[in-house]
Motif scaffolding. Structure first.
Motif, PDB file in Angstrom:
ATOM      1  N   GLN A   1      -2.213  -1.074  -3.098  1.00 44.96           N
ATOM      2  CA  GLN A   1      -2.381   0.181  -3.768  1.00 44.96           C
ATOM      3  C   GLN A   1      -1.849   1.214  -2.857  1.00 44.96           C
ATOM      4  O   GLN A   1      -1.621   1.074  -1.777  1.00 44.96           O
ATOM      5  N   THR A   2      -1.205   2.204  -3.833  1.00 44.95           N
ATOM      6  CA  THR A   2      -0.318   3.492  -3.021  1.00 44.95           C
ATOM      7  C   THR A   2      -1.735   4.066  -1.833  1.00 44.95           C
ATOM      8  O   THR A   2      -2.748   4.178  -2.414  1.00 44.95           O
TER       9      THR A   2
ATOM     10  N   SER B   1       5.890   5.704  -1.033  1.00 46.10           N
ATOM     11  CA  SER B   1       7.120   5.045  -1.200  1.00 46.10           C
ATOM     12  C   SER B   1       6.985   4.619  -2.876  1.00 46.10           C
ATOM     13  O   SER B   1       6.249   3.898  -3.190  1.00 46.10           O
TER      14      SER B   1
ATOM     15  N   ILE C   1      -8.750   7.763   7.132  1.00 47.57           N
ATOM     16  CA  ILE C   1      -7.784   8.680   8.052  1.00 47.57           C
ATOM     17  C   ILE C   1      -8.701   9.948   7.986  1.00 47.57           C
ATOM     18  O   ILE C   1      -9.651  10.510   7.285  1.00 47.57           O
TER      19      ILE C   1
ATOM     20  N   GLY D   1      -1.789   1.582   3.195  1.00 49.18           N
ATOM     21  CA  GLY D   1      -1.217   1.266   4.386  1.00 49.18           C
ATOM     22  C   GLY D   1      -0.130   0.199   4.566  1.00 49.18           C
ATOM     23  O   GLY D   1       0.073  -0.335   5.761  1.00 49.18           O
ATOM     24  N   LYS D   2       0.736   0.247   3.414  1.00 51.02           N
ATOM     25  CA  LYS D   2       1.651  -0.934   3.381  1.00 51.02           C
ATOM     26  C   LYS D   2       2.984  -0.568   4.417  1.00 51.02           C
ATOM     27  O   LYS D   2       3.365  -1.278   5.270  1.00 51.02           O
ATOM     28  N   THR D   3       3.223   0.726   4.278  1.00 48.44           N
ATOM     29  CA  THR D   3       4.454   1.305   5.001  1.00 48.44           C
ATOM     30  C   THR D   3       4.044   1.468   6.472  1.00 48.44           C
ATOM     31  O   THR D   3       4.732   1.129   7.400  1.00 48.44           O
TER      32      THR D   3
HETATM   33  N1  LIG Z   1      -4.129   0.643  10.139  1.00 44.51           N
HETATM   34  C1  LIG Z   1      -3.924   2.039  10.019  1.00 44.51           C
HETATM   35  N2  LIG Z   1      -4.363   2.744  10.867  1.00 44.51           N
HETATM   36  C2  LIG Z   1      -4.232   4.149  10.835  1.00 44.51           C
HETATM   37  N3  LIG Z   1      -3.779   4.710  10.060  1.00 44.51           N
HETATM   38  C3  LIG Z   1      -3.377   4.154   8.789  1.00 44.51           C
HETATM   39  C4  LIG Z   1      -3.402   2.643   8.762  1.00 44.51           C
HETATM   40  N4  LIG Z   1      -2.903   2.497   7.727  1.00 44.51           N
HETATM   41  C5  LIG Z   1      -2.453   3.304   6.983  1.00 44.51           C
HETATM   42  N5  LIG Z   1      -2.729   4.531   7.647  1.00 44.51           N
HETATM   43  C6  LIG Z   1      -2.234   5.901   7.340  1.00 44.51           C
HETATM   44  O1  LIG Z   1      -2.853   5.876   5.751  1.00 44.51           O
HETATM   45  C7  LIG Z   1      -1.742   6.639   5.314  1.00 44.51           C
HETATM   46  C8  LIG Z   1      -1.118   5.857   3.945  1.00 44.51           C
HETATM   47  O2  LIG Z   1      -0.414   4.989   4.513  1.00 44.51           O
HETATM   48  P1  LIG Z   1       0.931   4.357   4.030  1.00 44.51           P
HETATM   49  O3  LIG Z   1       1.849   5.557   3.617  1.00 44.51           O
HETATM   50  O4  LIG Z   1       1.371   3.351   4.765  1.00 44.51           O
HETATM   51  O5  LIG Z   1       0.544   3.772   2.637  1.00 44.51           O
HETATM   52  P2  LIG Z   1       1.399   3.007   1.551  1.00 44.51           P
HETATM   53  O6  LIG Z   1       0.655   1.783   1.216  1.00 44.51           O
HETATM   54  O7  LIG Z   1       2.698   2.811   2.105  1.00 44.51           O
HETATM   55  O8  LIG Z   1       1.585   4.087   0.333  1.00 44.51           O
HETATM   56  P3  LIG Z   1       2.816   4.000  -0.800  1.00 44.51           P
HETATM   57  O9  LIG Z   1       2.752   2.756  -1.374  1.00 44.51           O
HETATM   58  O10 LIG Z   1       2.461   5.135  -1.668  1.00 44.51           O
HETATM   59  O11 LIG Z   1       3.883   4.394  -0.031  1.00 44.51           O
HETATM   60  C9  LIG Z   1      -0.727   7.100   6.287  1.00 44.51           C
HETATM   61  O12 LIG Z   1      -1.121   8.474   6.751  1.00 44.51           O
HETATM   62  C10 LIG Z   1      -1.044   6.185   7.315  1.00 44.51           C
HETATM   63  O13 LIG Z   1      -0.590   6.729   8.642  1.00 44.51           O
END
Ligand SMILES: Nc1ncnc2c1ncn2[C@@H]1O[C@H](COP(=O)(O)OP(=O)(O)OP(=O)(O)O)[C@@H](O)[C@H]1O
Length: 665
Positions: free
Chosen positions: A413-414, A531, A330, A417-419
């Motif tokens: 992992q946090t 999250s 990103i 990109g899960k959410t």
């Molecule tokens: N496939 C993707 N394409 C573009 N941006 C992405 C993609 N996956 C994740 N991101 C970006 O990466 C960042 C982190 O993603 P996200 O919040 O989904 O992580 P997470 O795993 O949910 O973190 P947490 O466990 O801390 O909630 C966000 O800014 C999201 O927009």
């Protein structure tokens, strides 16, 4: 010269039958009464006449009464003295009334009243009340004339004169009495006639009054009738006008009717043709219905076969399937180094640390250390879109509509990109798996409806935060426990959870947005909006097929797990949170290991997460694990751990899963 004496009036007292007296000699001469008094007009004429008899309410006044004795008044020729009769009968002495300017030369004349004998006066009149001539008395003719001059002492002559006068008066009285009697008879007749006439007059007056009233009424009625007539005339004019218009319209309508009759004729012919066609079409339709029924039977059979095949493929693919998605770098990570990831095929990737040691020599970046290869059911490179991921996932959604339990959980992992994968953003292109699943459910439902299936959708949203279940659709704090549906079934439910019945994709999206807003988030080292809880979207699909008397219940669990994080990296305030997250994730690993080793005891209840996912992991469920990994070299170790864990899950096979299908009683 007109007399200054009061004019005599003649009246008849209504009350009394007897008319008293007729007074005036003038009136007596003009008292020419009619033979018949029946005519009202005649009576009225009499009433009007000055000298006639006043019959209406008339009464003879005292002065009008005829004196009992002769009361004839005679005017002196000389007009010097007016002699009036004294009221006394036979009283010869008269009182002279002297007029100024006149003097009597004869003393005797002054003593003697200037009265002519009544007999002579009466004879001169000689007319009866009834107009008949009165008979002259013979005695007066035979009597020897008396000397005109009498000496004072000639008492005998005086006596003779007086006697003669007396006799004359007596005779006169007798005549008068006769006349009176005659008149009395006439008056009686008149009175009688008057009474009957008065009655008649009264009757006539009453009748007249009645007629007047009737006339008034009639005139009022007449006026009303005139007004009514005028109104009716106006109405008539209006009606005539409207009649004209109506006639015109009628003509138009008649024309139109003729046209329409023609059209009807044509249409009748056309209708007959159509009926013939319809009969033919009914025949064809019946034939087609039979064919459709056959086709439906075939379709139903094919649908069954398709489900079986679909399930077989799913089983062959494994009931726990793992997809690996590598997110792109990103904006804020542009300067950071990336791991070396090679995508060998669509199911395998190779990963190694980024080696920067030779970069200064200009040879470029290369992998440092041993390369590790991981295979999954599908690998999505950073270029893969949300749509690409959902295409693989959509088959599972269809399974849920068919009555299977489906669980999709995002692991990683946090900040991996899960959410993003599960929820995405609001733009349709970047929508995550949950909103796409919702839309897909409603699209698929239409297809299933063609096969006779009707669905009821229930949704609930919860999170597991610090080992506590929180309802994301209910703001009231309640205690929630995980319970078994019953002893036989391997399905679970959460107590006190708010369940929303969903009628449209919009409603489900609304619930999803509320849940997103209520979810516990915090900034972590790797993610500004991390999250800090495991969120679970539970969609229950209850299908009914009336015709086949079938009912299916499919549960779809869409889980966004909290990100694993190294404890040393976390702030002290977040340590308990992170401990709980890591504990539940390691419990998830333990459960999967126990399942891998086919241990008798699987520690599902060690954490709320594994307890809740129990039916999905080891029971009657199709499970998809979406492993998200970060491309950053900093996250390499965590990425490797996640890949190893996912790899273990992928090798985990659950027993034969069953579709929840019941026959409706
Ligand atoms: N496939 C993707 N394409 C573009 N941006 C992405 C993609 N996956 C994740 N991101 C970006 O990466 C960042 C982190 O993603 P996200 O919040 O989904 O992580 P997470 O795993 O949910 O973190 P947490 O466990 O801390 O909630 C966000 O800014 C999201 O927009």
């Amino acid at each position: 010269m007109e007399s200054r004496l009061p004019k005599p009036k003649i009246g008849v007292k209504k009350e009394t039958n007897s008319v008293s007296k007729i007074v005036s000699s003038e009136s007596s001469s003009s008292l020419n009464l009619p033979e018949s008094t029946n005519s009202t007009a005649t009576l009225k004429d009499y009433g009007k006449s000055k000298s006639g008899i006043n019959l209406r309410g008339a009464a003879l006044t005292k002065e009008n009464k005829m004196p009992t004795k002769s009361t004839t008044m005679v005017r002196s020729k000389t007009m010097a003295t007016i002699s009036r009769p004294n009221t006394g009968v036979g009283n010869a002495s008269k009182v002279g009334v002297k007029r100024p300017g006149t003097q009597s030369t004869n003393p005797i004349e002054t003593k003697r009243p200037n009265i002519r004998p009544i007999a002579r006066a009466a004879a001169s009149n000689n007319v009866g009340v009834s107009g008949k001539s009165l008979k002259p008395t013979g005695k007066t003719a035979t009597t020897k004339p008396l000397p005109t001059k009498v000496s004072k002492w000639d008492w005998k002559t005086k006596y003779e004169i007086l006697h003669k006068d007396f006799s004359s008066l007596k005779e006169k009285h007798k005549e008068t009495s006769e006349k009176h009697d005659e008149l009395q008879i006439i008056v009686d007749d008149l009175s009688h006639n008057q009474n009957s006439n008065v009655n008649k007059i009264e009757m006539l007056e009453t009748k007249n009054n009645e007629l007047s009233l009737e006339l008034k009424k009639l005139s009022t009625d007449n006026k009303d009738l005139i007004i009514t007539n005028e109104k009716l005339q106006i109405d008539l004019k209006h009606l005539e006008l409207s009649l004209e218009k109506t006639s015109e319209e009628l003509k138009k309508h008649e024309k139109l009717c003729k046209k329409q009759e023609k059209i009807i004729e044509d249409m009748t012919i056309h209708n007959t043709e159509l009926k013939i066609n319809l009969d033919n079409e009914i025949k064809i339709k019946n034939e087609l219905t039979l064919k459709v029924n056959d086709s439906q039977r075939l379709l139903h059979q094919m649908d069954k076969d398709r489900r079986i095949l679909h399930n077989t493929i799913q089983e062959m693919k494994g009931n726990i399937r793992v997809f690996c998605r590598v997110r792109p770098k990103i904006q804020k990570e542009e300067d950071k180094p990336m791991c070396t990831i090679n995508y060998i095929d669509e199911c395998t990737l190779e990963i190694a640390r980024f080696d920067n040691s030779d970069s200064s020599s200009g040879c470029g970046a290369k992998a440092r250390g041993a390369r590790q290869e991981f295979s999954f059911d599908k690998v999505f490179p950073p270029t893969a879109t949300q749509s690409d991921v959902f295409e693989e996932l959509s088959m599972l959604v269809q399974s849920a509509l068919e009555g299977y339990n489906v669980c999709v959980f995002a692991y990683g992992q946090t900040g991996s990109g899960k959410t993003y994968t599960m929820e995405g953003s609001y733009e349709p292109e970047y929508e995550g798996m949950i909103p796409r699943t919702v839309r897909h459910i409603f699209e698929e439902m239409k297809e299933f409806q063609l096969l006779g299936w009707e669905y009821k959708i229930e949704a609930s949203f919860l999170e597991i935060y610090n080992e506590h279940i929180v309802d994301l659709l209910d703001f009231n704090q309640k205690t929630h426990e995980i319970r078994m549906v019953d002893n036989k079934a391997k399905d679970l439910y959460v107590t006190n959870l708010f369940v929303e019945e969903i009628e449209s994709p919009e409603e489900l999206h609304k619930c999803l947005r509320i849940a997103q807003q209520n979810r516990a988030v915090a900034a972590t080292k790797c993610n500004d909006r991390s999250s800090r809880s495991h969120s679970v979207a539970r969609i229950r699909l209850i299908g009914t097929h009336e015709k086949n008397q079938e009912r299916s219940v499919g549960n779809l669990n869409l889980v966004d797990l909290a990100g694993s994080e190294r404890l040393k990296d976390e702030a002290i305030a977040r340590q308990t949170e992170t401990k709980n997250i890591n504990k539940s994730l390691s419990n998830l690993g333990n459960v999967i290991l126990a399942l891998l080793k086919k241990q008798d005891h699987v520690p599902y209840r060690n954490s709320k997460l594994t307890h809740l996912l129990m039916p999905s992991l080891g029971g009657n469920s199709k499970t998809l694990m979406l492993l998200n990994i970060s491309p950053l070299d900093d996250c390499f170790n965590e990425t490797l751990n996640s890949l190893r864990f996912a790899s273990n899950v992928n090798s985990c096979k659950t027993g034969n899963i069953k579709r929840s299908k019941t026959i409706i009683q």
